[in-house]
Design a protein around this motif. Structure first.
Motif, PDB file in Angstrom:
ATOM      1  N   PHE B  25     -25.185 -20.446  20.932  1.00 16.88           N
ATOM      2  CA  PHE B  25     -24.038 -19.685  20.412  1.00 16.88           C
ATOM      3  C   PHE B  25     -22.727 -20.425  20.665  1.00 16.88           C
ATOM      4  CE2 PHE B  25     -21.249 -15.946  19.918  1.00 16.88           C
ATOM      5  CZ  PHE B  25     -21.748 -15.504  18.709  1.00 16.88           C
ATOM      6  N   VAL B  26     -22.690 -21.229  21.714  1.00 14.54           N
ATOM      7  CA  VAL B  26     -21.478 -22.012  22.002  1.00 14.54           C
ATOM      8  C   VAL B  26     -21.200 -22.954  20.831  1.00 14.54           C
ATOM      9  CG1 VAL B  26     -20.431 -23.697  23.566  1.00 14.54           C
ATOM     10  CG2 VAL B  26     -21.873 -21.865  24.487  1.00 14.54           C
ATOM     11  N   ILE B  29     -19.729 -20.978  18.061  1.00 13.08           N
ATOM     12  CA  ILE B  29     -18.310 -20.663  18.331  1.00 13.08           C
ATOM     13  C   ILE B  29     -17.439 -21.879  18.007  1.00 13.08           C
ATOM     14  CG2 ILE B  29     -16.600 -20.002  20.080  1.00 13.08           C
ATOM     15  CD1 ILE B  29     -18.718 -18.408  21.498  1.00 13.08           C
ATOM     16  N   ARG B  30     -17.892 -23.054  18.424  1.00 13.09           N
ATOM     17  CA  ARG B  30     -17.116 -24.274  18.150  1.00 13.09           C
ATOM     18  C   ARG B  30     -16.912 -24.450  16.645  1.00 13.09           C
ATOM     19  NH1 ARG B  30     -20.337 -28.233  21.877  1.00 13.09           N
ATOM     20  NH2 ARG B  30     -19.562 -27.577  23.893  1.00 13.09           N
ATOM     21  N   GLU B  33     -14.540 -21.194  15.461  1.00 18.05           N
ATOM     22  CA  GLU B  33     -13.363 -20.735  16.211  1.00 18.05           C
ATOM     23  C   GLU B  33     -12.057 -20.955  15.450  1.00 18.05           C
ATOM     24  OE1 GLU B  33     -13.311 -22.258  20.175  1.00 18.05           O
ATOM     25  OE2 GLU B  33     -11.383 -21.340  20.647  1.00 18.05           O
ATOM     26  N   HIS B  48      -0.949 -15.886  18.496  1.00 23.50           N
ATOM     27  CA  HIS B  48      -2.100 -16.713  18.865  1.00 23.50           C
ATOM     28  C   HIS B  48      -2.953 -16.005  19.918  1.00 23.50           C
ATOM     29  CE1 HIS B  48      -4.222 -20.567  19.125  1.00 23.50           C
ATOM     30  NE2 HIS B  48      -4.374 -20.258  20.412  1.00 23.50           N
ATOM     31  N   GLU B  52      -6.695 -14.563  19.497  1.00 26.04           N
ATOM     32  CA  GLU B  52      -7.814 -15.032  20.340  1.00 26.04           C
ATOM     33  C   GLU B  52      -8.553 -13.863  20.982  1.00 26.04           C
ATOM     34  OE1 GLU B  52      -7.371 -19.566  21.863  1.00 26.04           O
ATOM     35  OE2 GLU B  52      -6.812 -17.967  23.252  1.00 26.04           O
ATOM     36  N   GLN B  56     -12.335 -13.224  20.381  1.00 25.75           N
ATOM     37  CA  GLN B  56     -13.274 -13.228  21.513  1.00 25.75           C
ATOM     38  C   GLN B  56     -14.173 -11.993  21.461  1.00 25.75           C
ATOM     39  OE1 GLN B  56     -11.556 -14.407  25.228  1.00 25.75           O
ATOM     40  NE2 GLN B  56     -13.066 -13.273  26.422  1.00 25.75           N
ATOM     41  N   MET B  60     -18.155 -11.865  20.907  1.00 21.28           N
ATOM     42  CA  MET B  60     -19.019 -11.131  21.840  1.00 21.28           C
ATOM     43  C   MET B  60     -19.889 -10.129  21.074  1.00 21.28           C
ATOM     44  SD  MET B  60     -20.019 -11.057  24.826  1.00 21.28           S
ATOM     45  CE  MET B  60     -18.877 -12.044  25.732  1.00 21.28           C
ATOM     46  N   TYR B  63     -22.609 -12.069  19.388  1.00 16.97           N
ATOM     47  CA  TYR B  63     -23.622 -12.514  20.354  1.00 16.97           C
ATOM     48  C   TYR B  63     -24.549 -11.349  20.717  1.00 16.97           C
ATOM     49  CZ  TYR B  63     -25.673 -13.886  24.786  1.00 16.97           C
ATOM     50  OH  TYR B  63     -26.571 -14.139  25.802  1.00 16.97           O
ATOM     51  N   ARG B  64     -23.943 -10.195  21.011  1.00 19.53           N
ATOM     52  CA  ARG B  64     -24.750  -9.032  21.417  1.00 19.53           C
ATOM     53  C   ARG B  64     -25.666  -8.565  20.280  1.00 19.53           C
ATOM     54  NH1 ARG B  64     -25.958  -6.661  25.718  1.00 19.53           N
ATOM     55  NH2 ARG B  64     -25.182  -4.554  25.327  1.00 19.53           N
ATOM     56  N   ARG B  81     -17.561 -11.247   8.570  1.00 22.29           N
ATOM     57  CA  ARG B  81     -17.574  -9.781   8.459  1.00 22.29           C
ATOM     58  C   ARG B  81     -17.220  -9.146   9.806  1.00 22.29           C
ATOM     59  NH1 ARG B  81     -23.214  -6.984   7.111  1.00 22.29           N
ATOM     60  NH2 ARG B  81     -22.976  -8.121   5.159  1.00 22.29           N
TER      61      ARG B  81
END
Lengths: 251, 196
Positions: B25-26, B29-30, B33, B48, B52, B56, B60, B63-64, B81
């Protein structure tokens, strides 16, 4: 300043990150949504079948039993409860479908019309194979249903205008005894001028125990009616209230 | 497995791997982002830091709920979405209108709105700068802003916008047409000559 990816990485390293929600929960949710959608369709189709069965009853809308306007006749003949159940089930089906993953790809008007059309088609199909009667009978097991549907006979009882409804108790050559839903016994005079629905030859269908609707002239005050026409009862009248102790005419 | 090990995988393959290895997942995100931060900030008119925070939370959420990701969709549409919904919900929670914040580092995409098929007259078009485009966008309702940003700044197809905003493609086409019309009217109404 750390990027979001770096912050996320740090949380993984420090074991602060909660685990993802397991897949089975989403699968269960999805199955539940589709099952409820299917259940709504089944309930909607069944209630539409019964509603259509009532609506298509030629006895349910005969206008001669009351003097009101067409709208009033239609409303009286409409099985409100079944129409409401159908509409409720349709609304539920739309709601459940809208919460399925790909529902957004379709316009709301398309979803609504497709579901309503499906319910009507399934209802017609169920009615055509003759299950509406059984479904209506089965519904009487639900508490309150009988009470609600027992209001219907009152719509067809207008003795002051020579229109009654009841069960044949006895038949002689020219007089039939008919007990109305309130338990009152009526003497119905039948002669050569009396018409039977749909044809004169069908008089054989009327025998003791059968529910009939009599249209004629009330010969007050002895609860006698000269029958001009005798029709079968509208559909769903099989469960007339049990007759109370005999009440003699004129009492 | 370190994130670098996942670099060559597609987004969808990474999404499938997250339940076994969160490092996947990192990488996602990269990849997202920067462009999602631009989208979130432009849509919500956020600073900004606020952008963020919203992003974030969106990551999250993603990810969940990664096991809910439907592989028939593009991962980018699904992620957009979630970010879109998070931004809209943050905006509603804060009861605030769009801020007049500077997003100089993310102006590039806005130029495409100018270069789009917007039927602004040549005079107005020539005077619109990226900053002016942003000011015009900020006057538009949230949905109009979203479809214009997605269609022109982020260059999403109608299908992708449909998946992001969860609306039929025909409806998306209508929204874009109307948003362009509103943009055109708003651009004419704003005093833009000093922007040159």
């Amino acid at each position: 300043m750390n990027t979001l990816a770096e912050r996320f990485e740090e949380r993984i390293q420090s074991h602060e990150l909660p685990p993802p929600i397991p897949r089975w929960r989403f699968v269960v949710k999805r199955i539940a949504m589709w099952s409820l959608f299917a259940l709504s369709l089944v309930v909607g189709a069944a209630s539409a079948a019964v509603a259509l069965w009532f609506i298509s009853d030629p006895q349910g809308f005969l206008s001669e039993y009351r003097e009101s306007q067409t709208l009033g006749i239609l409303l009286d003949g409409l099985p409100i409860l079944w129409v409401c159940v159908s509409l409720g089930a349709a609304a539920a089906a739309i709601w459940f479908y809208k919460h399925t993953p790909h529902a957004y790809k379709h316009r709301m008007t398309l979803i609504v019309s497709a579901i309503v059309a499906s319910l009507v088609c399934l209802g017609v199909a169920l009615m055509a194979i003759g299950v509406s009667d059984s479904l209506e009978q089965a519904a009487s097991f639900f508490p309150g249903y009988s009470h609600f549907m027992n209001q219907r006979p009152a719509l067809f009882m207008h003795p002051e205008h020579g229109r009654i409804l009841g069960r044949i108790e006895a038949q002689a050559t020219d007089t039939w005894d008919v007990r109305d839903p309130s338990g009152m016994l009526w003497h119905v005079t039948v002669d050569m001028a009396t018409k039977f629905f749909p044809q004169v030859q069908d008089v054989r269908q009327f025998h003791p125990g059968v529910c009939v609707r009599v249209l004629g002239q009330t010969l007050a005050p002895d609860h006698s009616i000269k029958a001009e026409r005798i029709n079968p009862c509208p559909r769903g009248m099989r469960d007339l209230p049990p007759p109370p102790p005999l009440v003699a005419p004129g009492e | 497995m370190p994130p670098e090990a996942h670099e060559t995988q597609t987004d969808e393959a990474l999404a499938a791997a997250v339940t076994q290895d969160p490092h996947a997942f990192v990488v996602l995100i990269r990849r997202y982002e920067s462009r999602l931060l631009s989208y979130v900030r432009r849509l919500g008119g956020l600073t900004h830091e606020d952008g963020e925070d919203v992003l974030q939370e969106a990551f999250m959420d993603a990810y969940r709920h990664i096991a809910e990701f439907d592989p028939s969709l593009k991962f980018s549409s699904w992620m957009y979405r979630i970010a879109h919904n998070r931004t809209v919900s943050a905006l509603r929670k804060r009861h605030r209108s769009v801020n007049d914040v500077s997003i100089h580092d993310e102006d590039a995409g806005l130029d495409r709105i100018l270069a789009s098929e917007l039927q602004t007259d040549r005079h107005a078009e020539s005077k619109l700068t990226s900053d002016a485009v942003r000011r015009v966008l900020d006057t538009l309702p949230e949905r109009d802003r979203a479809v214009l940003l997605l269609a022109y700044a982020d260059e999403k197809s109608y299908q992708e916008i449909s998946d992001i905003l969860q609306a039929p493609m025909g409806t998306v086409a209508t929204w874009i047409r109307r948003a362009k019309h509103k943009f055109e009217n708003a651009a004419r109404a704003l005093p833009l000559s000093h922007e040159v």
